[in-house]
Motif scaffolding. Sequence first.
Motif, PDB file in Angstrom:
ATOM      1  N   SER A 106       0.829  -1.209   0.000  1.00  0.00           N
ATOM      2  CA  SER A 106       0.000   0.000   0.000  1.00  0.00           C
ATOM      3  C   SER A 106       0.861   1.255   0.000  1.00  0.00           C
ATOM      4  N   THR A 119      -6.188   4.788  -2.795  1.00  0.00           N
ATOM      5  CA  THR A 119      -7.472   4.235  -2.345  1.00  0.00           C
ATOM      6  C   THR A 119      -8.335   3.837  -3.538  1.00  0.00           C
ATOM      7  N   PHE A 122      -7.144   0.621  -4.976  1.00  0.00           N
ATOM      8  CA  PHE A 122      -7.646  -0.534  -4.232  1.00  0.00           C
ATOM      9  C   PHE A 122      -9.091  -0.853  -4.623  1.00  0.00           C
ATOM     10  N   TYR A 281      -3.597  15.156   1.622  1.00  0.00           N
ATOM     11  CA  TYR A 281      -4.407  14.664   0.504  1.00  0.00           C
ATOM     12  C   TYR A 281      -4.275  15.548  -0.737  1.00  0.00           C
ATOM     13  N   TYR A 284      -4.606  15.144  -4.568  1.00  0.00           N
ATOM     14  CA  TYR A 284      -5.118  13.788  -4.381  1.00  0.00           C
ATOM     15  C   TYR A 284      -4.594  12.865  -5.478  1.00  0.00           C
ATOM     16  N   TYR A 347      -9.414  -2.542   3.652  1.00  0.00           N
ATOM     17  CA  TYR A 347      -8.394  -1.920   2.798  1.00  0.00           C
ATOM     18  C   TYR A 347      -8.700  -0.444   2.542  1.00  0.00           C
ATOM     19  N   ILE A 348      -9.938  -0.161   2.167  1.00  0.00           N
ATOM     20  CA  ILE A 348     -10.328   1.217   1.837  1.00  0.00           C
ATOM     21  C   ILE A 348     -10.157   2.123   3.061  1.00  0.00           C
ATOM     22  N   CYS A 351      -6.241   2.555   3.927  1.00  0.00           N
ATOM     23  CA  CYS A 351      -5.484   3.431   3.020  1.00  0.00           C
ATOM     24  C   CYS A 351      -5.902   4.894   3.180  1.00  0.00           C
ATOM     25  N   THR A 352      -7.179   5.126   3.424  1.00  0.00           N
ATOM     26  CA  THR A 352      -7.638   6.500   3.640  1.00  0.00           C
ATOM     27  C   THR A 352      -6.969   7.096   4.876  1.00  0.00           C
ATOM     28  N   THR A 355      -2.849   7.501   4.234  1.00  0.00           N
ATOM     29  CA  THR A 355      -2.408   8.625   3.395  1.00  0.00           C
ATOM     30  C   THR A 355      -2.816   9.976   3.978  1.00  0.00           C
ATOM     31  N   TYR A 360       2.221  11.082   1.054  1.00  0.00           N
ATOM     32  CA  TYR A 360       2.519   9.877   0.278  1.00  0.00           C
ATOM     33  C   TYR A 360       3.998   9.729  -0.031  1.00  0.00           C
TER      34      TYR A 360
END
Length: 594
Positions: A106, A119, A122, A281, A284, A347-348, A351-352, A355, A360
């Motif tokens: 990730s 995200t 994914f 973010y 993005y 996962y979602i 990752c949110t 990050t 990143y």
Amino acid sequence: MDEKTENITTSVDKQSTDGNYASGSKEKGIFQSVTARYAKVDPHTYLRKEGESSKSFWFRRLIQIKPVELLWDDAEQSELKRALNAFQLIFVGIGAIIGTGIFVLSGLAAAQNAGPAVTISFIIAAIASAFAALSYSEMASMIPVAGSAYTYAYATMGEFVAWIIGWDLILEYMVGAATVGVGWSGYFVKFFAVASNGRIHFAESWTSPTLTWIESPPSIYRGEGHYFNVPGFVIIMLITIILIVGIRQSAIFNTIVVTIKLLVILIFIFALCGFMYPPNYVPYIPENTTGNWHFFGVPGIFAAATTVFFSYIGFDAVTTAAMEAKKPQRDLPIGIIGSLVISTVLYIAFCTIMTGAAKYTDFLGSSVPASVAVEKVMERTGKNFAWLNILVALGAICGLTSVLLINMLAQARVFYSMAQDGLLPAIFAKVHPKFKTPWVATLTVGTITALLSAVLPVNLLGNMTSVGTLLAFFIVHLGVIVLRFTRPEVPRKFKIPGGKYLSLIFPIIGMVISVALIAVAEVTTIWRLFIWMGIGWVIYFAYGIRKSKFNRDPVGRFAEGKRGLPDNTREDEQGYQIEQYEYVPNTNSPNYRA
């Protein structure tokens, strides 16, 4: 009716009822001829016909299928112990899915390809996996046999395609486990570092792979001062021992470590959700400034999807435990779909949070992105989250351990299935008399995987695994379509929703997505896949095709099943010595009740 023929329906004289029983009849249409190839199980049609040239017979052998009924017989006679229920199969899936993808790849995908938009990557990978999960569920409910995509390919497209997929699954499971071994070593070092507040430190020379891989320009070299990844090697060998001891013990161990990693992931999400830093973010979707479309921008999101697709590999591993499931036709689809849904949601969310906690770019070059996120929050806020860092490292270790266990279990079962068919040496099909596990295959897989983990880097291994899995998914999608038309009468406990024809949209879309994700992979990764397949072809034509039980003694291979063979034979107009019968499902079997 004797025991040998109790499950065979003997026909009267099909030639008298339909006027055309012979499989090679010229009056049949193309579709009818193809369908008959699947619907009529006749071992003598696998033999060389009278007057058939050696070249024609050689090519015909490549597409000889392994009938569904014979696969059912193999399952009924398996020496493997049936010990897994639906709950345990869901944990098998989660155990294989949540690991390297969330704890290692990730961060790499965010730093190198997609930024915070990882995200979305994914989600794209999850959609592709969802289509594959539906196809796998239908195939597993119809053919609940170990071997996964290898077995499904054998039943739909013939021996040569089955070999290609079986060889390809080595990339998915064995090389995938080696990838996890590298990540496991990184979190092992991290755990002791954070738990001791920096007092315990392991040198990179014995905790990192020997080699280093750079994708652009493609190059591989020995890392300065890197000798051998000892932690990765040792954990894989320990997992190998657990797998040999027994499937029940392996399932209990897997349930424990999966529970721990799920708790840790939830704690990570809820502990940091109040410390998101909005500037992290922005942007993005980072702009592509390198000129290489794989790096950032919208194309970078899809490139990252190919990388993180590795994160969803695992739900298909549920199908390799089919012969060890108590009620495979009912519970395999539950295990496949249930594990995928739970993993996607986590996962979602993960990752949110990750990050948002760190920029990143901070994940570049790190194999422990969750720990990086925690450390950046501590730097920015001054709060002490050292306890969370320790938990994250522990959760990652447990998570990666479960992935190792399931991947190696799956690979050993693929070896077992291929050896049963004679495509690999028979020793790989040997079952331990006490533990009832394929111990030779497991030991072989474990040793090779441990060595790969000790030497090769994570980015080289991870990309190869993703592309190999996509190829397997493509074949399973195609297999669903083939069997819908050729064997519509075979019972399916689970069927893709949408009716007879509308439901086929799902496997078709799945095939398109699989091809698209392969196309956006790094060129060097695709070349490595071709080279790997080339090696597999050499082995098949030098060994597999000559040792295949279907090629050496097809009638004997059918006779191994409980269904046996009747004595009434006759010679048809094409020169075959054929049997006047068709197989029907054993409705009395607890595993194959319609």
